[in-house]
Design an enzyme around this catalytic site. Structure first.
Site, PDB file in Angstrom:
ATOM      1  N   GLU A 166     -23.679   1.105 -60.887  1.00 24.39           N
ATOM      2  CA  GLU A 166     -24.194   1.906 -59.822  1.00 24.39           C
ATOM      3  C   GLU A 166     -24.764   3.331 -60.028  1.00 24.39           C
ATOM      4  O   GLU A 166     -25.067   4.131 -59.436  1.00 24.39           O
ATOM      5  CB  GLU A 166     -23.220   1.709 -58.554  1.00 24.39           C
ATOM      6  CG  GLU A 166     -23.022   0.729 -57.893  1.00 24.39           C
ATOM      7  CD  GLU A 166     -21.813   0.381 -57.076  1.00 24.39           C
ATOM      8  OE1 GLU A 166     -21.811   1.006 -56.020  1.00 24.39           O
ATOM      9  OE2 GLU A 166     -20.786   0.121 -57.435  1.00 24.39           O
ATOM     10  N   HIS A 173     -27.215 -12.736 -56.915  1.00 23.10           N
ATOM     11  CA  HIS A 173     -26.163 -12.308 -56.257  1.00 23.10           C
ATOM     12  C   HIS A 173     -25.795 -12.912 -54.829  1.00 23.10           C
ATOM     13  O   HIS A 173     -24.683 -13.042 -54.272  1.00 23.10           O
ATOM     14  CB  HIS A 173     -26.478 -10.572 -55.891  1.00 23.10           C
ATOM     15  CG  HIS A 173     -25.461 -10.077 -55.453  1.00 23.10           C
ATOM     16  ND1 HIS A 173     -24.066  -9.703 -55.859  1.00 23.10           N
ATOM     17  CD2 HIS A 173     -25.276  -9.216 -54.094  1.00 23.10           C
ATOM     18  CE1 HIS A 173     -23.293  -9.005 -55.129  1.00 23.10           C
ATOM     19  NE2 HIS A 173     -23.895  -8.708 -54.188  1.00 23.10           N
ATOM     20  N   HIS A 179     -18.926   0.279 -59.195  1.00 22.97           N
ATOM     21  CA  HIS A 179     -19.112  -0.561 -60.493  1.00 22.97           C
ATOM     22  C   HIS A 179     -20.028   0.683 -61.483  1.00 22.97           C
ATOM     23  O   HIS A 179     -20.590   1.612 -61.002  1.00 22.97           O
ATOM     24  CB  HIS A 179     -20.162  -1.743 -60.233  1.00 22.97           C
ATOM     25  CG  HIS A 179     -19.517  -2.749 -59.376  1.00 22.97           C
ATOM     26  ND1 HIS A 179     -19.726  -2.693 -58.114  1.00 22.97           N
ATOM     27  CD2 HIS A 179     -18.874  -3.904 -59.582  1.00 22.97           C
ATOM     28  CE1 HIS A 179     -19.351  -3.409 -57.304  1.00 22.97           C
ATOM     29  NE2 HIS A 179     -18.532  -4.231 -58.194  1.00 22.97           N
ATOM     30  N   HIS A 197     -20.212  -5.079 -50.295  1.00 23.06           N
ATOM     31  CA  HIS A 197     -19.195  -4.135 -50.710  1.00 23.06           C
ATOM     32  C   HIS A 197     -19.178  -3.032 -49.453  1.00 23.06           C
ATOM     33  O   HIS A 197     -19.746  -2.132 -49.451  1.00 23.06           O
ATOM     34  CB  HIS A 197     -19.229  -3.370 -51.880  1.00 23.06           C
ATOM     35  CG  HIS A 197     -18.849  -4.195 -53.131  1.00 23.06           C
ATOM     36  ND1 HIS A 197     -17.726  -4.461 -53.454  1.00 23.06           N
ATOM     37  CD2 HIS A 197     -19.566  -5.006 -53.680  1.00 23.06           C
ATOM     38  CE1 HIS A 197     -17.541  -5.177 -54.677  1.00 23.06           C
ATOM     39  NE2 HIS A 197     -18.786  -5.729 -54.773  1.00 23.06           N
ATOM     40  N   ASN A 230     -20.182 -18.838 -60.018  1.00 25.39           N
ATOM     41  CA  ASN A 230     -21.540 -19.406 -60.632  1.00 25.39           C
ATOM     42  C   ASN A 230     -21.072 -20.039 -61.838  1.00 25.39           C
ATOM     43  O   ASN A 230     -20.004 -19.376 -62.358  1.00 25.39           O
ATOM     44  CB  ASN A 230     -22.639 -18.516 -60.651  1.00 25.39           C
ATOM     45  CG  ASN A 230     -22.271 -17.230 -61.476  1.00 25.39           C
ATOM     46  OD1 ASN A 230     -21.651 -16.416 -60.925  1.00 25.39           O
ATOM     47  ND2 ASN A 230     -22.652 -16.942 -62.525  1.00 25.39           N
ATOM     48  N   MET A 264     -18.246  -7.763 -63.674  1.00 29.40           N
ATOM     49  CA  MET A 264     -18.759  -6.599 -63.973  1.00 29.40           C
ATOM     50  C   MET A 264     -17.732  -5.495 -63.310  1.00 29.40           C
ATOM     51  O   MET A 264     -18.133  -4.251 -62.948  1.00 29.40           O
ATOM     52  CB  MET A 264     -20.157  -6.315 -63.096  1.00 29.40           C
ATOM     53  CG  MET A 264     -21.394  -7.377 -63.914  1.00 29.40           C
ATOM     54  SD  MET A 264     -22.633  -7.081 -62.957  1.00 29.40           S
ATOM     55  CE  MET A 264     -23.479  -8.481 -63.285  1.00 29.40           C
ATOM     56  N   SER A 265     -16.571  -5.808 -63.404  1.00 22.19           N
ATOM     57  CA  SER A 265     -15.534  -4.953 -62.760  1.00 22.19           C
ATOM     58  C   SER A 265     -14.091  -4.912 -63.473  1.00 22.19           C
ATOM     59  O   SER A 265     -13.809  -5.683 -64.661  1.00 22.19           O
ATOM     60  CB  SER A 265     -15.424  -5.218 -61.368  1.00 22.19           C
ATOM     61  OG  SER A 265     -14.818  -6.506 -61.037  1.00 22.19           O
ATOM     62  N   ALA A 310     -15.664 -11.530 -58.172  1.00 22.86           N
ATOM     63  CA  ALA A 310     -16.510 -12.609 -58.443  1.00 22.86           C
ATOM     64  C   ALA A 310     -16.845 -12.704 -59.749  1.00 22.86           C
ATOM     65  O   ALA A 310     -16.985 -11.731 -60.410  1.00 22.86           O
ATOM     66  CB  ALA A 310     -17.622 -12.405 -57.408  1.00 22.86           C
TER      67      ALA A 310
HETATM   68  O1  LIG Z   1     -17.046  -6.635 -57.720  1.00 24.33           O
HETATM   69  P1  LIG Z   1     -17.266  -7.833 -58.355  1.00 24.33           P
HETATM   70  O2  LIG Z   1     -16.692  -7.885 -59.725  1.00 24.33           O
HETATM   71  O3  LIG Z   1     -16.265  -8.809 -57.744  1.00 24.33           O
HETATM   72  O4  LIG Z   1     -18.588  -8.340 -58.068  1.00 24.33           O
HETATM   73  C1  LIG Z   1     -19.321  -9.273 -59.318  1.00 24.33           C
HETATM   74  C2  LIG Z   1     -20.068  -8.348 -60.210  1.00 24.33           C
HETATM   75  C3  LIG Z   1     -21.184  -7.782 -59.429  1.00 24.33           C
HETATM   76  O5  LIG Z   1     -21.089  -6.512 -59.008  1.00 24.33           O
HETATM   77  C4  LIG Z   1     -21.623  -8.853 -58.694  1.00 24.33           C
HETATM   78  C5  LIG Z   1     -22.668  -9.630 -59.226  1.00 24.33           C
HETATM   79  O6  LIG Z   1     -23.236 -10.756 -58.208  1.00 24.33           O
HETATM   80  O7  LIG Z   1     -20.563  -9.873 -58.549  1.00 24.33           O
HETATM   81  N1  GUN Z   2     -21.304 -10.522 -65.329  1.00 23.96           N
HETATM   82  C1  GUN Z   2     -21.458 -11.292 -64.633  1.00 23.96           C
HETATM   83  N2  GUN Z   2     -20.841 -11.041 -63.290  1.00 23.96           N
HETATM   84  C2  GUN Z   2     -20.744 -11.948 -62.575  1.00 23.96           C
HETATM   85  N3  GUN Z   2     -20.196 -11.847 -61.059  1.00 23.96           N
HETATM   86  C3  GUN Z   2     -20.439 -12.758 -60.543  1.00 23.96           C
HETATM   87  N4  GUN Z   2     -21.076 -13.847 -61.389  1.00 23.96           N
HETATM   88  C4  GUN Z   2     -21.130 -13.349 -62.669  1.00 23.96           C
HETATM   89  C5  GUN Z   2     -21.871 -13.676 -63.612  1.00 23.96           C
HETATM   90  O1  GUN Z   2     -22.163 -14.673 -64.048  1.00 23.96           O
HETATM   91  N5  GUN Z   2     -21.978 -12.496 -64.829  1.00 23.96           N
END
Ligand SMILES: O=P(O)(O)O[C@@H]1C[C@H](O)[C@@H](CO)O1
Ligand code: GUN
Length: 330
Positions: free
Chosen positions: A129, A296, A126, A104, A282, A258-259, A156
């Site tokens: 953070e 990550h 996030h 990021h 994943n 997570m977003s 992601a």
């Molecule tokens: O910012 P995003 O939601 O794309 O990122 C995802 C959630 C975590 O920040 C990170 C985990 O690998 O990917």
């Molecule tokens: N919480 C969560 N966030 C992700 N971001 C990318 N992959 C994942 C996952 O498996 N779980």
């Protein structure tokens, strides 16, 4: 004039105080001088403060963006194709938080994508953070104030739907605001009607017309299968346990991240038309036999692997949105 001022002593425990409107002097109402970098203080995030941020940006950008794009983890390259760029590192923008996560970059990039005026967040904020949700999603309000009507939020995510493969794209057609179940919501605290209403519906949060358009663009580009499904956001930063993933699957979640959820709530609050998609980075193991572990690096690698496809998709999408006269819920 009476104003509401808020100290946020925790992500979910604000203390509201009425003051005489003198809220911009760094003095909290308990008489303590606020630290300049006080991440917990919403006094920096009133409508007036965000208008100040927008003014700073607009004075330096020779056009008004129509579409905002939030780049998910490892997806910052979506902003690479912009022309006539004006780039603002987050730490130079008044009242903006800073990005702390790898993948990021921490830049707000204005420019033209296929001739369409856009603004891209290369890096989002996030909860894990250390930022409260209203702070994670404050850039959405800033983007609204600089002129966008449409938001494309990308992320992601881990795939829970057994039909999904790593590298697939899922258009988000709904979400489950799990963090909201416990009262952790970006709109928590006093409401300023200039952003939007106190109570807002969320049953049409993800614009159906845009989802159909996105599917058509994807198909026309012959990019393979694309999915539609339900996303949920957990607080992170840890990935999920097997039991948690089984539970999420049971309640109908297709992808977990997570977003996005708090950004979309904030976007709908200020009447933006929203499209969101997840890159499945994943596979989520819902049994104990599976020894693979989420990480990550893999998330970012898959972002890199799919960056060209996603860039082509988003470029064509914004072009079509413009050609159709920016359709969507008004
Ligand atoms: O910012 P995003 O939601 O794309 O990122 C995802 C959630 C975590 O920040 C990170 C985990 O690998 O990917
Ligand atoms: N919480 C969560 N966030 C992700 N971001 C990318 N992959 C994942 C996952 O498996 N779980």
């Amino acid at each position: 004039m009476m104003m509401i001022e808020q100290e946020d002593v925790g992500a979910t425990t604000p203390i509201h105080k009425l003051t005489n409107g003198n809220s911009n002097n760094g003095l909290l109402t308990n008489g303590h001088k606020a630290k300049k970098d006080d991440d917990k203080a919403t006094y920096k995030y009133t409508y007036e403060h965000l208008a100040e941020t927008a003014k700073y940006l607009l004075e330096r950008v020779p056009f008004r963006p129509k579409i905002g794009i939030i780049c998910g983890s490892g997806m910052g390259s979506l902003a690479e194709a912009l022309t006539d760029k004006v780039v603002f590192p987050y730490n130079q923008i008044p009242h903006f938080p800073e990005s702390t996560v790898e993948g990021h970059a921490g830049q707000l990039v204005f420019g033209y994508l296929m001739g369409v005026e856009v603004v891209c967040m290369k890096g989002r904020f996030h909860h894990y953070e250390g930022y409260p949700l209203w702070k994670c999603s404050m850039p959405v309000r800033v983007m609204k104030l600089v002129g966008i009507s449409h938001l494309i939020a990308t992320n992601a995510a881990g795939g829970l739907n057994p039909k999904y493969k790593v590298g697939d794209v899922m258009l988000v057609n709904d979400h489950i605001n799990l963090m909201g179940f416990s009262g952790n919501n970006p709109l928590h605290g006093p409401n300023d009607e200039r952003f939007g209403p106190r109570f807002l519906p969320m049953n049409r949060a993800y614009d159906k017309d845009l989802i159909e358009l996105a599917k058509k663009v994807w198909d026309d580009l012959k990019l393979g299968p694309i999915h539609e499904g339900v996303y949920t956001c957990l607080g992170g930063p840890n990935f999920e346990t097997v039991a948690e993933l089984k539970m999420l699957q049971m309640v109908g979640v297709d992808a977990v991240g997570m977003s996005t959820v708090h950004e979309v709530i904030t976007a709908r609050h200020c009447d933006l038309t929203v499209l969101a998609f997840s890159l499945i980075t994943n596979f989520c193991a819902t049994n104990y036999e599976n020894q693979s572990e989420a990480n990550h690096e893999e998330v970012m690698d898959v972002g890199k692997m799919r960056q060209d496809t996603l860039a082509t998709f988003v470029q064509n999408l914004v072009l079509r949105i413009k050609k159709l006269g920016y359709p969507g819920i008004k």
